[in-house]
Design a protein around this motif. Structure first.
Motif, mmCIF file in Angstrom:
data_model
loop_
_atom_site.group_PDB
_atom_site.id
_atom_site.type_symbol
_atom_site.label_atom_id
_atom_site.label_comp_id
_atom_site.label_asym_id
_atom_site.label_seq_id
_atom_site.Cartn_x
_atom_site.Cartn_y
_atom_site.Cartn_z
ATOM 1 N N LEU A 252 49.890 58.237 46.434
ATOM 2 C CA LEU A 252 51.085 57.641 45.832
ATOM 3 C C LEU A 252 51.260 57.961 44.352
ATOM 4 O O LEU A 252 52.376 58.043 43.865
ATOM 5 N N ALA B 290 53.550 51.429 51.400
ATOM 6 C CA ALA B 290 53.672 52.885 51.345
ATOM 7 C C ALA B 290 53.826 53.394 52.768
ATOM 8 O O ALA B 290 53.011 53.075 53.634
ATOM 9 N N TRP C 26 49.872 50.057 53.969
ATOM 10 C CA TRP C 26 50.232 51.411 54.404
ATOM 11 C C TRP C 26 50.786 51.340 55.818
ATOM 12 O O TRP C 26 50.318 50.549 56.634
ATOM 13 N N HIS D 5 44.588 54.682 51.951
ATOM 14 C CA HIS D 5 45.386 55.874 52.227
ATOM 15 C C HIS D 5 46.056 55.704 53.583
ATOM 16 O O HIS D 5 45.875 54.682 54.264
ATOM 17 N N GLU E 220 55.248 57.870 51.296
ATOM 18 C CA GLU E 220 54.059 58.668 51.015
ATOM 19 C C GLU E 220 54.285 60.106 51.443
ATOM 20 O O GLU E 220 53.819 61.043 50.810
#
Length: 420
Positions: A18, A285, A248, A216, A326
């Motif tokens: 990010l 994200a 995420w 992530h 992302e």
């Protein structure tokens, strides 16, 4: 009695994917693991738990900044004031940490030996906690084999950092079996190392709580800890509690029914809004994946960068600072039947056959990789490394690019045939 089981804190670890995007809250991203850990401490105090179990990877390798350790010590002091004990086993990341080796822990914190299993008996609770940490980063022995048999007069908890019987995406450290853990006669196994929550067994309870903060795109969805309630020496409840401060998500949109870009845009908007709603007020994200067989395939693939930026702008408009893309991945296919076109006996059919049959041999790929090596040296480090690396000189990347080119050429020919 209540206790909390958490693992894989990775304190002060960076979130990947990010920071390079315009408008991303860099400071919030960098502090996410700390704020999730703050939530863990607040939950423990609020629930008045007797103790916290940390099943490895408290730190994230050989940190040189002792502020990370001091931050941890301050929170342990808060727990001490609240009468809450903490029990820790070192994981593979902790084994490389200078912080782990040199910080003097407060009296309410127990760090188990890395040489052999240790047992701590809490006489006031009639509880035995057994644990052993990692002495080195790569432990390939089954540490659980040396754990003692459970005391039938106590509530026995095994604390272990392990891959269990192997999990995709995780190193095969301290492997063991479910049957092996069951044979010890413990009431609860508090495991760590696997970042996805899993209740492996309920007889006895064998639990991976997952990590407390996704770092992530491969760590999607809610992240947190496990709160366990014990009554009369038996487990009464085991429940997940969210701790993460950023989330995420993978948002897959099937656009097969969309015939115009406006319709497709609306579908994407609804999908992103749904992810924002599910995040429960947390920033999120998103990896956006646009898929399906649709007449807009050629338009999307002809100018991927434009549509990528269009959807980034849409995300900003929807969530302000609360949602970022992302990555945008276009996995659509042409809605026109290529097989029918291939059966025709004309010039277009011949071109389609030629493109579909196009292959590049190994020597040609090697030559192309050599030509791209100069270009590779100009790419930013975050693109070449991290959790989702891209290397244009690798054979697999070149083959994927070739398939994209073939797909684009085929669809352009089909679009021309149909007057698009």
């Amino acid at each position: 009695m209540k206790f909390i089981h958490a693992a894989d804190i990775h304190l002060d670890s960076a979130l990947h994917g990010l920071e390079r995007y315009e408008g991303a809250p860099v400071d919030e991203i960098r502090s996410a693991t700390r704020r999730a850990f703050d939530n863990l401490i607040e939950l423990a105090i609020e629930e008045e738990v007797a103790f916290i179990l940390l099943a490895g990877d408290l730190y994230d390798g050989d940190w040189k900044d002792y502020n990370t350790g001091l931050y941890f010590m301050q929170h342990m002091a808060r727990l001490c004031d609240a009468g809450i004990r903490v029990f820790i086993v070192a994981g593979n990341h902790d084994a490389a940490s200078q912080i782990t080796k040199h910080l003097r822990l407060p009296d309410n914190v127990t760090l188990f030996s890395t040489k052999h299993p240790e047992t701590v008996v809490l006489e006031d609770l009639n509880v035995a906690i057994i644990g052993q940490g990692f002495a080195t980063r790569a432990v390939t022995d089954d540490l659980s084999q040396a754990y003692p048999q459970g005391d039938p007069q106590l509530f026995n908890i095994g604390l272990l950092h392990t891959c269990l019987d192997g999990k995709p995406g995780h190193e095969p450290y301290a492997p063991c079996s479910v049957d092996g853990l069951r044979s010890k006669g413990y009431q609860y196994w508090a495991l760590g190392h696997i970042h996805k929550r899993e209740e492996v067994s309920q007889d006895p309870w064998i639990v991976f709580p997952g990590n407390i903060q996704g770092r992530h795109i491969r760590e999607v969805g809610p992240k947190g800890c496990t709160l366990v309630r014990v009554e009369s020496g038996e487990i009464a409840s085991v429940e997940h509690r969210d701790l993460d401060v950023m989330r995420w998500a993978r948002c897959e949109i099937d656009v097969s029914a969309s015939e115009t870009m406006d319709e497709l845009f609306e579908q994407v908007s609804e999908g992103l809004q749904s992810e924002l709603d599910e995040a429960g007020g947390r920033p999120v994200a998103v990896r956006l994946i646009v898929k399906g067989a649709c007449p807009l395939h050629s338009t999307l693939h002809a100018d991927r960068e434009r549509w990528t930026q269009e959807y980034r702008a849409l995300a900003t408009a929807l969530g302000g600072a609360g949602i970022w893309l992302e990555k945008v991945s276009f996995k659509t296919k042409p809605s026109v039947s290529v097989d029918e076109m291939l059966e025709r006996n004309d010039a277009l059919s011949g071109l389609l056959h030629g493109i579909r049959d196009l292959e590049v041999d190994a020597s040609s790929l090697a030559e192309l990789a050599e030509e791209l090596s100069a270009f590779r040296r100009k790419l930013p480090a975050e693109l070449l490394g991290g959790e989702d690396p891209y290397d244009p000189t690798q054979p697999d990347a070149l083959k994927e690019a070739l398939e994209d080119i073939k797909e684009l050429l085929v669809n352009r020919l089909l679009s021309t045939e149909h007057g698009a």
